[in-house]
Design a protein around this motif. Structure first.
Motif, PDB file in Angstrom:
ATOM      1  N   ASN A 144       0.815  -1.215   0.000  1.00 57.16           N
ATOM      2  CA  ASN A 144       0.000   0.000   0.000  1.00 57.16           C
ATOM      3  C   ASN A 144       0.851   1.270   0.000  1.00 57.16           C
ATOM      4  OD1 ASN A 144      -2.244   1.623   0.060  1.00 57.16           O
ATOM      5  ND2 ASN A 144      -2.764   1.221   2.192  1.00 57.16           N
ATOM      6  N   TYR A 145       0.776   2.025  -1.090  1.00 55.46           N
ATOM      7  CA  TYR A 145       1.382   3.347  -1.258  1.00 55.46           C
ATOM      8  C   TYR A 145       2.912   3.301  -1.235  1.00 55.46           C
ATOM      9  CZ  TYR A 145       0.784   8.429  -1.383  1.00 55.46           C
ATOM     10  OH  TYR A 145       0.747   9.759  -1.756  1.00 55.46           O
ATOM     11  N   PRO A 146       3.526   2.652  -2.227  1.00 54.07           N
ATOM     12  CA  PRO A 146       4.992   2.657  -2.321  1.00 54.07           C
ATOM     13  C   PRO A 146       5.507   4.068  -2.558  1.00 54.07           C
ATOM     14  CG  PRO A 146       4.013   1.796  -4.343  1.00 54.07           C
ATOM     15  CD  PRO A 146       2.889   1.949  -3.363  1.00 54.07           C
ATOM     16  N   MET A 147       6.627   4.405  -1.876  1.00 55.85           N
ATOM     17  CA  MET A 147       7.121   5.772  -2.011  1.00 55.85           C
ATOM     18  C   MET A 147       8.646   5.838  -1.918  1.00 55.85           C
ATOM     19  SD  MET A 147       5.669   9.248  -0.238  1.00 55.85           S
ATOM     20  CE  MET A 147       6.069   8.799   1.438  1.00 55.85           C
ATOM     21  N   SER A 148       9.236   5.854  -0.732  1.00 55.63           N
ATOM     22  CA  SER A 148      10.686   6.021  -0.605  1.00 55.63           C
ATOM     23  C   SER A 148      11.428   4.875  -1.270  1.00 55.63           C
ATOM     24  CB  SER A 148      11.083   6.095   0.873  1.00 55.63           C
ATOM     25  OG  SER A 148      10.539   7.228   1.494  1.00 55.63           O
ATOM     26  N   MET A 149      12.538   5.220  -1.972  1.00 56.41           N
ATOM     27  CA  MET A 149      13.346   4.212  -2.663  1.00 56.41           C
ATOM     28  C   MET A 149      14.825   4.456  -2.434  1.00 56.41           C
ATOM     29  SD  MET A 149      11.541   3.683  -6.410  1.00 56.41           S
ATOM     30  CE  MET A 149      11.140   5.408  -6.739  1.00 56.41           C
ATOM     31  N   ALA A 150      15.572   3.348  -2.369  1.00 52.25           N
ATOM     32  CA  ALA A 150      17.032   3.383  -2.350  1.00 52.25           C
ATOM     33  C   ALA A 150      17.509   2.092  -2.977  1.00 52.25           C
ATOM     34  CB  ALA A 150      17.569   3.538  -0.929  1.00 52.25           C
ATOM     35  N   ALA A 151      18.783   2.051  -3.392  1.00 51.80           N
ATOM     36  CA  ALA A 151      19.273   0.881  -4.125  1.00 51.80           C
ATOM     37  C   ALA A 151      20.634   0.447  -3.622  1.00 51.80           C
ATOM     38  CB  ALA A 151      19.342   1.185  -5.620  1.00 51.80           C
ATOM     39  N   SER A 152      20.871  -0.866  -3.701  1.00 53.26           N
ATOM     40  CA  SER A 152      22.204  -1.435  -3.570  1.00 53.26           C
ATOM     41  C   SER A 152      22.609  -1.922  -4.959  1.00 53.26           C
ATOM     42  CB  SER A 152      22.213  -2.566  -2.538  1.00 53.26           C
ATOM     43  OG  SER A 152      21.384  -3.627  -2.979  1.00 53.26           O
TER      44      SER A 152
ATOM     45  N   TYR B 237      15.105  -1.035  -2.764  1.00 56.88           N
ATOM     46  CA  TYR B 237      14.367  -1.130  -1.504  1.00 56.88           C
ATOM     47  C   TYR B 237      13.279  -0.064  -1.526  1.00 56.88           C
ATOM     48  CZ  TYR B 237      18.613  -3.692  -0.460  1.00 56.88           C
ATOM     49  OH  TYR B 237      19.665  -4.575  -0.525  1.00 56.88           O
ATOM     50  N   VAL B 238      12.038  -0.491  -1.340  1.00 58.26           N
ATOM     51  CA  VAL B 238      10.898   0.409  -1.484  1.00 58.26           C
ATOM     52  C   VAL B 238      10.035   0.348  -0.220  1.00 58.26           C
ATOM     53  CG1 VAL B 238       8.947   1.114  -2.913  1.00 58.26           C
ATOM     54  CG2 VAL B 238      10.885  -0.099  -3.964  1.00 58.26           C
ATOM     55  N   ILE B 239       9.836   1.494   0.405  1.00 62.91           N
ATOM     56  CA  ILE B 239       8.941   1.573   1.554  1.00 62.91           C
ATOM     57  C   ILE B 239       7.514   1.765   1.068  1.00 62.91           C
ATOM     58  CG2 ILE B 239       8.201   3.061   3.460  1.00 62.91           C
ATOM     59  CD1 ILE B 239      11.092   3.564   4.113  1.00 62.91           C
ATOM     60  N   ASN B 240       6.616   0.968   1.591  1.00 60.90           N
ATOM     61  CA  ASN B 240       5.181   1.140   1.345  1.00 60.90           C
ATOM     62  C   ASN B 240       4.628   1.980   2.497  1.00 60.90           C
ATOM     63  OD1 ASN B 240       4.806  -0.861  -1.030  1.00 60.90           O
ATOM     64  ND2 ASN B 240       5.957  -2.019   0.487  1.00 60.90           N
ATOM     65  N   TYR B 241       4.411   3.263   2.220  1.00 58.96           N
ATOM     66  CA  TYR B 241       4.192   4.257   3.271  1.00 58.96           C
ATOM     67  C   TYR B 241       2.953   3.979   4.112  1.00 58.96           C
ATOM     68  CZ  TYR B 241       3.534   8.852   5.423  1.00 58.96           C
ATOM     69  OH  TYR B 241       3.358   9.863   6.324  1.00 58.96           O
ATOM     70  N   LYS B 242       1.876   3.518   3.491  1.00 60.59           N
ATOM     71  CA  LYS B 242       0.635   3.254   4.221  1.00 60.59           C
ATOM     72  C   LYS B 242       0.509   1.781   4.570  1.00 60.59           C
ATOM     73  CE  LYS B 242      -1.833   7.135   2.105  1.00 60.59           C
ATOM     74  NZ  LYS B 242      -3.024   7.567   1.325  1.00 60.59           N
ATOM     75  N   ASP B 243       1.637   1.160   4.836  1.00 60.52           N
ATOM     76  CA  ASP B 243       1.685  -0.255   5.156  1.00 60.52           C
ATOM     77  C   ASP B 243       2.798  -0.460   6.186  1.00 60.52           C
ATOM     78  OD1 ASP B 243       1.257  -3.061   4.975  1.00 60.52           O
ATOM     79  OD2 ASP B 243       0.762  -2.841   2.847  1.00 60.52           O
ATOM     80  N   THR B 244       3.033  -1.686   6.559  1.00 57.37           N
ATOM     81  CA  THR B 244       4.106  -2.016   7.505  1.00 57.37           C
ATOM     82  C   THR B 244       5.097  -2.970   6.843  1.00 57.37           C
ATOM     83  OG1 THR B 244       2.730  -3.790   8.419  1.00 57.37           O
ATOM     84  CG2 THR B 244       2.674  -1.656   9.539  1.00 57.37           C
ATOM     85  N   VAL B 245       5.336  -2.740   5.549  1.00 58.80           N
ATOM     86  CA  VAL B 245       6.172  -3.633   4.751  1.00 58.80           C
ATOM     87  C   VAL B 245       7.134  -2.819   3.886  1.00 58.80           C
ATOM     88  CG1 VAL B 245       6.175  -5.339   2.886  1.00 58.80           C
ATOM     89  CG2 VAL B 245       4.452  -5.468   4.670  1.00 58.80           C
ATOM     90  N   LEU B 246       8.383  -3.260   3.857  1.00 59.56           N
ATOM     91  CA  LEU B 246       9.370  -2.753   2.912  1.00 59.56           C
ATOM     92  C   LEU B 246       9.608  -3.843   1.870  1.00 59.56           C
ATOM     93  CD1 LEU B 246      12.642  -0.822   3.597  1.00 59.56           C
ATOM     94  CD2 LEU B 246      12.730  -2.918   2.240  1.00 59.56           C
ATOM     95  N   SER B 247       9.490  -3.481   0.593  1.00 57.88           N
ATOM     96  CA  SER B 247       9.652  -4.447  -0.499  1.00 57.88           C
ATOM     97  C   SER B 247      11.082  -4.421  -1.019  1.00 57.88           C
ATOM     98  CB  SER B 247       8.692  -4.124  -1.648  1.00 57.88           C
ATOM     99  OG  SER B 247       7.339  -4.125  -1.211  1.00 57.88           O
ATOM    100  N   VAL B 248      11.668  -5.606  -1.169  1.00 63.11           N
ATOM    101  CA  VAL B 248      12.986  -5.755  -1.776  1.00 63.11           C
ATOM    102  C   VAL B 248      12.784  -6.302  -3.185  1.00 63.11           C
ATOM    103  CG1 VAL B 248      15.280  -6.768  -1.587  1.00 63.11           C
ATOM    104  CG2 VAL B 248      13.971  -6.236   0.496  1.00 63.11           C
TER     105      VAL B 248
ATOM    106  N   VAL C  50       9.736  -9.113  -6.828  1.00 62.62           N
ATOM    107  CA  VAL C  50       9.840  -8.933  -5.386  1.00 62.62           C
ATOM    108  C   VAL C  50      10.467 -10.193  -4.799  1.00 62.62           C
ATOM    109  CG1 VAL C  50       8.586  -8.556  -3.237  1.00 62.62           C
ATOM    110  CG2 VAL C  50       7.813  -7.439  -5.343  1.00 62.62           C
ATOM    111  N   ILE C  51      11.638 -10.043  -4.178  1.00 60.92           N
ATOM    112  CA  ILE C  51      12.339 -11.214  -3.649  1.00 60.92           C
ATOM    113  C   ILE C  51      12.201 -11.331  -2.143  1.00 60.92           C
ATOM    114  CG2 ILE C  51      14.007 -11.163  -5.540  1.00 60.92           C
ATOM    115  CD1 ILE C  51      16.020 -10.183  -3.278  1.00 60.92           C
ATOM    116  N   ASP C  52      11.776 -10.262  -1.470  1.00 59.29           N
ATOM    117  CA  ASP C  52      11.614 -10.332  -0.021  1.00 59.29           C
ATOM    118  C   ASP C  52      10.753  -9.165   0.451  1.00 59.29           C
ATOM    119  OD1 ASP C  52      11.854 -11.339   2.512  1.00 59.29           O
ATOM    120  OD2 ASP C  52      14.022 -11.009   2.691  1.00 59.29           O
ATOM    121  N   GLU C  53      10.213  -9.301   1.657  1.00 56.80           N
ATOM    122  CA  GLU C  53       9.467  -8.226   2.309  1.00 56.80           C
ATOM    123  C   GLU C  53       9.890  -8.175   3.772  1.00 56.80           C
ATOM    124  OE1 GLU C  53       5.311  -7.897  -0.211  1.00 56.80           O
ATOM    125  OE2 GLU C  53       5.355  -9.221   1.556  1.00 56.80           O
ATOM    126  N   TRP C  54      10.203  -6.981   4.245  1.00 62.61           N
ATOM    127  CA  TRP C  54      10.650  -6.806   5.626  1.00 62.61           C
ATOM    128  C   TRP C  54       9.603  -6.028   6.410  1.00 62.61           C
ATOM    129  CZ3 TRP C  54      16.125  -4.434   4.383  1.00 62.61           C
ATOM    130  CH2 TRP C  54      16.884  -5.381   3.680  1.00 62.61           C
TER     131      TRP C  54
END
Length: 320
Positions: free
Chosen positions: A144-152, A157-168, A176-180
């Motif tokens: 829900n509502y992906p927003m902040s991004m950074a990369a290795s 790495y994408v934060i879903n702002y209106k959720d409690t999950v970070l997508s890798v 999508v290989i993982d969710e934190w």
């Protein structure tokens, strides 16, 4: 009559050319380093040199809410309420492409390693990849509502702002290989390659504003530690071996060592949404006081009034 018709159409062509020319922005010298402020209350980009002197002002009719540099000579501009994102060339001031991205674009990130532009959409909850020329590559649905991004090197790495999950997400195949698990309303990311860690900030929610930066193992997603940087640490920038953190809820900028020790802190501006390292200066954008602050070693060296609502900073270094 024939002469009149020829003259009439000549005038029309001249008017069209004049109209097209009026849409051109001021050219930016390709050898000129700059820090640019994207201002969203008075839609514009204002460009400054290291001393804080104004280089150019681009005023827009569209309500852009975000921008990202593509390579050295292009910038893409997008808006949550805009159907299209526009790519402009800095050296000519011309729009070179308009991309139909759909309403709801929340953030943009350009990955130099893969020459890809990534956009997140908060209405469709998608991550979308494009070539650097704006050609659509792939889409993937996130939370829900992906927003902040950074990369290795390999992953986004994408934060879903209106959720409690970070997508890798794998950058090349967009899988999508993982969710934190992360805190709700998380915002702001910083990748520490040296420590192999991911720093995450955030707003908090309701009457519980966030006061922590949380640090995760870059490979496993395990929470390594957290430390207090009140209030609402949401923006990060790298300087030397340390990290700059902007806590916009307390109008405070922190210089923090990799282990979380605060080296110095300074109350600066009103609602500092963005912070960036530009050559040997730190630049902070005060959203509510419409001011850029040029800082050296923790001390404000210069304050520059800009257009209203400075929301994001873009930095271009020396040409290469």
């Amino acid at each position: 009559m024939k002469k009149f018709i020829i003259h009439f159409f000549s005038c029309i062509v001249l008017l069209l050319l004049a109209s097209c020319d009026s849409e051109r922005m001021e050219e930016i010298n390709p050898h000129q380093p700059f820090v640019a402020s994207l201002n969203i209350l008075q839609p514009s980009l204002t460009f400054y040199e290291q001393s804080g002197e104004l280089l150019a002002t681009w005023v827009f009719e569209k309500g852009y809410t975000g921008a990202v540099l593509i390579g050295f000579d292009h910038v893409v501009l997008y808006g949550y309420q805009l159907q299209h994102a526009d790519i402009l060339q800095l050296s000519s001031g011309e729009k070179v492409k308009s991309i139909d991205v759909g309403l709801g674009i929340t953030n943009g990130y350009y990955d130099e390693d893969t020459s890809q532009l990534f956009l997140t959409n908060g209405k469709t909850n998608e991550l979308i990849s494009y070539t650097e020329k704006g050609e659509l590559k792939k889409k993937v649905r996130l939370r829900n509502y992906p927003m902040s991004m950074a990369a290795s090197k390999d992953y986004l790495y994408v934060i879903n702002y209106k959720d409690t999950v970070l997508s890798v997400v794998h950058k090349e195949n967009l899988e999508v290989i993982d969710e934190w698990p992360v805190s709700t309303s998380s915002q702001g990311l910083y990748v520490s390659y040296e420590q192999q860690e991911l720093w995450v900030g955030g707003h908090g929610i309701g009457n519980k504003p966030n006061k922590f930066v949380r640090v995760y193992n870059l490979s496993t997603g395990q929470l390594n530690r957290e430390f207090t940087l009140p209030l609402m640490p949401i923006a990060f920038s790298k300087t030397d071996e340390d990290i700059i953190v902007s806590s916009h809820g307390s109008n405070t900028i922190y210089r923090v060592a990799a282990d979380g020790d605060i080296l110095w802190q300074q109350e600066i501006g009103a609602n500092p949404f963005a912070v960036a390292q530009f050559q040997d200066k730190l630049v902070v954008a005060g959203y509510d006081d419409h001011t850029l602050y040029f800082i050296d070693d923790g001390e404000v060296q210069k304050q520059v009034k800009t257009k209203e609502g400075p929301f994001q900073l873009l930095v271009r270094g020396d040409s290469h």
